[in-house]
Each structure stands twice: as structure tokens, then as C-alpha cells.
Design an enzyme around this catalytic site. Structure first.
Site, PDB file in Angstrom:
ATOM      1  N   LYS A   1       6.411  -5.831  -4.328  1.00 29.44           N
ATOM      2  CA  LYS A   1       7.577  -4.962  -4.522  1.00 29.44           C
ATOM      3  C   LYS A   1       8.815  -5.815  -4.254  1.00 29.44           C
ATOM      4  CE  LYS A   1       6.555  -1.314  -1.716  1.00 29.44           C
ATOM      5  NZ  LYS A   1       6.474   0.071  -1.176  1.00 29.44           N
TER       6      LYS A   1
ATOM      7  N   PHE B   1       6.582   4.138  -2.471  1.00 23.74           N
ATOM      8  CA  PHE B   1       5.513   4.032  -1.480  1.00 23.74           C
ATOM      9  C   PHE B   1       4.178   4.330  -2.163  1.00 23.74           C
ATOM     10  CE2 PHE B   1       2.912   5.057   2.172  1.00 23.74           C
ATOM     11  CZ  PHE B   1       3.282   4.041   3.034  1.00 23.74           C
TER      12      PHE B   1
ATOM     13  N   ASP C   1       6.335  -6.253   0.648  1.00 22.80           N
ATOM     14  CA  ASP C   1       7.478  -5.364   0.506  1.00 22.80           C
ATOM     15  C   ASP C   1       8.706  -6.098   1.051  1.00 22.80           C
ATOM     16  OD1 ASP C   1       9.140  -3.193   0.212  1.00 22.80           O
ATOM     17  OD2 ASP C   1       8.313  -2.061   1.898  1.00 22.80           O
TER      18      ASP C   1
ATOM     19  N   ASP D   1      -2.329  -7.044   1.080  1.00 17.93           N
ATOM     20  CA  ASP D   1      -2.306  -5.926   0.137  1.00 17.93           C
ATOM     21  C   ASP D   1      -1.002  -5.876  -0.640  1.00 17.93           C
ATOM     22  OD1 ASP D   1      -0.845  -5.226   2.395  1.00 17.93           O
ATOM     23  OD2 ASP D   1      -1.853  -3.319   2.741  1.00 17.93           O
TER      24      ASP D   1
ATOM     25  N   GLY E   1      -4.910  -3.148   5.643  1.00 18.73           N
ATOM     26  CA  GLY E   1      -4.689  -2.730   4.264  1.00 18.73           C
ATOM     27  C   GLY E   1      -5.401  -3.545   3.202  1.00 18.73           C
TER      28      GLY E   1
ATOM     29  N   ARG F   1      -6.656   5.689   2.265  1.00 18.21           N
ATOM     30  CA  ARG F   1      -7.126   4.348   1.912  1.00 18.21           C
ATOM     31  C   ARG F   1      -8.291   4.403   0.917  1.00 18.21           C
ATOM     32  NH1 ARG F   1      -4.969   0.692   5.749  1.00 18.21           N
ATOM     33  NH2 ARG F   1      -4.665   1.550   7.829  1.00 18.21           N
TER      34      ARG F   1
HETATM   35  P1  IMP Z   1       6.168  -5.990   4.526  1.00 18.06           P
HETATM   36  O1  IMP Z   1       7.318  -5.031   4.527  1.00 18.06           O
HETATM   37  O2  IMP Z   1       6.190  -6.864   3.298  1.00 18.06           O
HETATM   38  O3  IMP Z   1       6.090  -6.767   5.791  1.00 18.06           O
HETATM   39  O4  IMP Z   1       4.874  -5.107   4.419  1.00 18.06           O
HETATM   40  C1  IMP Z   1       4.222  -4.804   5.591  1.00 18.06           C
HETATM   41  C2  IMP Z   1       3.006  -3.993   5.413  1.00 18.06           C
HETATM   42  O5  IMP Z   1       3.454  -2.659   5.242  1.00 18.06           O
HETATM   43  C3  IMP Z   1       2.099  -4.272   4.220  1.00 18.06           C
HETATM   44  O6  IMP Z   1       1.153  -5.273   4.455  1.00 18.06           O
HETATM   45  C4  IMP Z   1       1.431  -2.936   4.096  1.00 18.06           C
HETATM   46  O7  IMP Z   1       0.353  -2.853   4.998  1.00 18.06           O
HETATM   47  C5  IMP Z   1       2.548  -1.993   4.491  1.00 18.06           C
HETATM   48  N1  IMP Z   1       3.215  -1.468   3.287  1.00 18.06           N
HETATM   49  C6  IMP Z   1       4.338  -1.904   2.678  1.00 18.06           C
HETATM   50  N2  IMP Z   1       4.622  -1.158   1.609  1.00 18.06           N
HETATM   51  C7  IMP Z   1       3.631  -0.233   1.543  1.00 18.06           C
HETATM   52  C8  IMP Z   1       3.333   0.836   0.636  1.00 18.06           C
HETATM   53  O8  IMP Z   1       4.012   1.123  -0.358  1.00 18.06           O
HETATM   54  N3  IMP Z   1       2.213   1.568   0.940  1.00 18.06           N
HETATM   55  C9  IMP Z   1       1.421   1.317   2.002  1.00 18.06           C
HETATM   56  N4  IMP Z   1       1.650   0.325   2.848  1.00 18.06           N
HETATM   57  C10 IMP Z   1       2.742  -0.436   2.620  1.00 18.06           C
HETATM   58 MG    MG Z   2      -0.629  -5.047   5.565  1.00 23.83          MG
END
Ligand code: IMP
Ligand code: MG
Length: 168
Positions: free
Chosen positions: A125, A146, A98, A95, A38, A159
Site C-alpha cells: 500500500k 484496510f 503500509d 504480509d 499476518g 484471518r
Molecule cells: P506497517 O504499517 O507497514 O508497519 O504495517 C504493519 C503491519 O500492520 C503489517 O505487517 C500488518 O500486519 C498490519 N497491517 C497494515 N495494513 C493492514 C491492513 O490493511 N490489514 C491488516 N493488517 C494490516
Molecule cells: Mg505484519
């Protein structure tokens, strides 16, 4: 088409400001570690913005994969091999934060290989956080929706957009 949330100009403007902040703080030898997939677009623009300020970092990549695809996060694993130590002063480029799990996993993997690890995300986020991690540098803080585009995908598509948008 996704609904536009942050347009191309805003993204590029913010990246120039982020690069200025980073150039001040990250003096000396620097390695950008870009988290695939990403962050490849953000990583490339951030690298060039740093370059215009006279910063000449090394660039490495790591790839994390979640067992489940789509919009659901599953168990995280590393794809391929980690960069070779010693990495010195590292800026971990992701990127989006979350839940924060992937940033935490990536940071924990890099810490034993590096002198210091700082984290930089294009999007934060905070509403989605399940682990206690706060990125050191943030492009934009957004609500809990999202988002796609500018490298971020929805099940491996979307992307390509030069803006960030929401999908429903
Ligand atoms: P995490 O939940 O912080 O571990 O995020 C994990 C990964 O999920 C991120 O690096 C993104 O690649 C993907 N991700 C999380 N939120 C989004 C979103 O809103 N759109 C697209 N990918 C996301
Ligand atoms: Mg990622």
C-alpha cells in the site's frame, strides 16, 4: 463478510509467478524469515510454490507486536527471540507494507545476522508509506484501504478467508 478484493485463484496464480521470479534471483542457500502473525498463510504458500520449483529453503519466524491493537499502529517490539546467526541469504516475507515501519524494523534486525536481506510482501500500500522503504518483491499493489483475510486480521479475526477483502 469482507468485500472481495483479490480472490483465491488470483492470489495463488500470483504466488506461483513470484516464486518463479524468486527462484531465478535467490540462487544458493536461502532462508525465508516469515513475519508473524499476518504472514503465516502467505509464507506457507510461497514456501510450497518455491518447493515445486526445486528450491529448498530454511524457514525461520520473527514476531513483531505493535503496542496498540486494532487498526492503529503503535510502537513496534520483537516478541521472543531472533533466529540464530548466520542466516546467509535471507528473504524477509511479510504480509503487507503500509507505513513500511514493520518491514524496516524487521530488516534492520535481520541485517546483522545475515549475508543479504531481500524483502517480499504479498501486498503493498504505497499510499500509506511514512518511511523510505521499497519491498524488493511485491505480490499486489493496492489502494489505501484496510484489508483482511489470507492471514491478515482485523483485531485478531478474519484471518481465515482464502481471499483478501476490504472491511469498513
Ligand atoms: P506497517 O504499517 O507497514 O508497519 O504495517 C504493519 C503491519 O500492520 C503489517 O505487517 C500488518 O500486519 C498490519 N497491517 C497494515 N495494513 C493492514 C491492513 O490493511 N490489514 C491488516 N493488517 C494490516
Ligand atoms: Mg505484519
Amino acid at each position: 463478510m469482507p468485500k472481495k478484493l483479490i480472490d483465491e485463484q488470483e492470489i495463488q496464480h500470483r504466488i506461483r509467478a513470484l516464486a518463479e521470479e524468486l527462484a531465478e534471483v535467490c540462487q544458493g542457500e536461502l532462508t525465508l524469515v516469515v513475519v508473524l502473525k499476518g504472514s503465516f498463510v502467505f509464507g506457507a504458500d510461497l514456501l510450497r510454490a518455491l518447493g515445486r520449483l526445486g528450491v529448498d529453503p530454511r524457514v525461520e519466524f520473527i514476531q513483531l507486536r505493535s503496542y496498540r491493537g486494532g487498526r492503529q499502529a503503535g510502537k513496534l517490539e520483537v516478541v521472543g527471540v531472533l533466529p540464530e546467526a548466520p542466516l546467509g541469504s535471507v528473504l524477509l516475507v511479510d504480509d503487507i507494507a503500509d507505513t513500511g515501519r514493520s518491514l524496516e524494523v524487521a530488516r534492520d534486525l535481520l541485517e546483522p545476522l545475515s549475508a543479504t536481506v531481500r524483502t517480499c510482501v504479498l501486498l503493498d500500500k504505497p499510499g500509506g508509506r511514512t518511511v523510505d522503504i521499497q519491498p524488493d518483491f511485491i505480490g499486489f499493489t493496492i489502494d489505501d484501504a484496510f484489508v483482511v483475510g489470507y492471514g491478515l486480521d482485523d483485531d485478531e479475526h478474519q484471518r481465515q478467508h482464502s481471499f483478501i477483502g476490504t472491511v469498513t
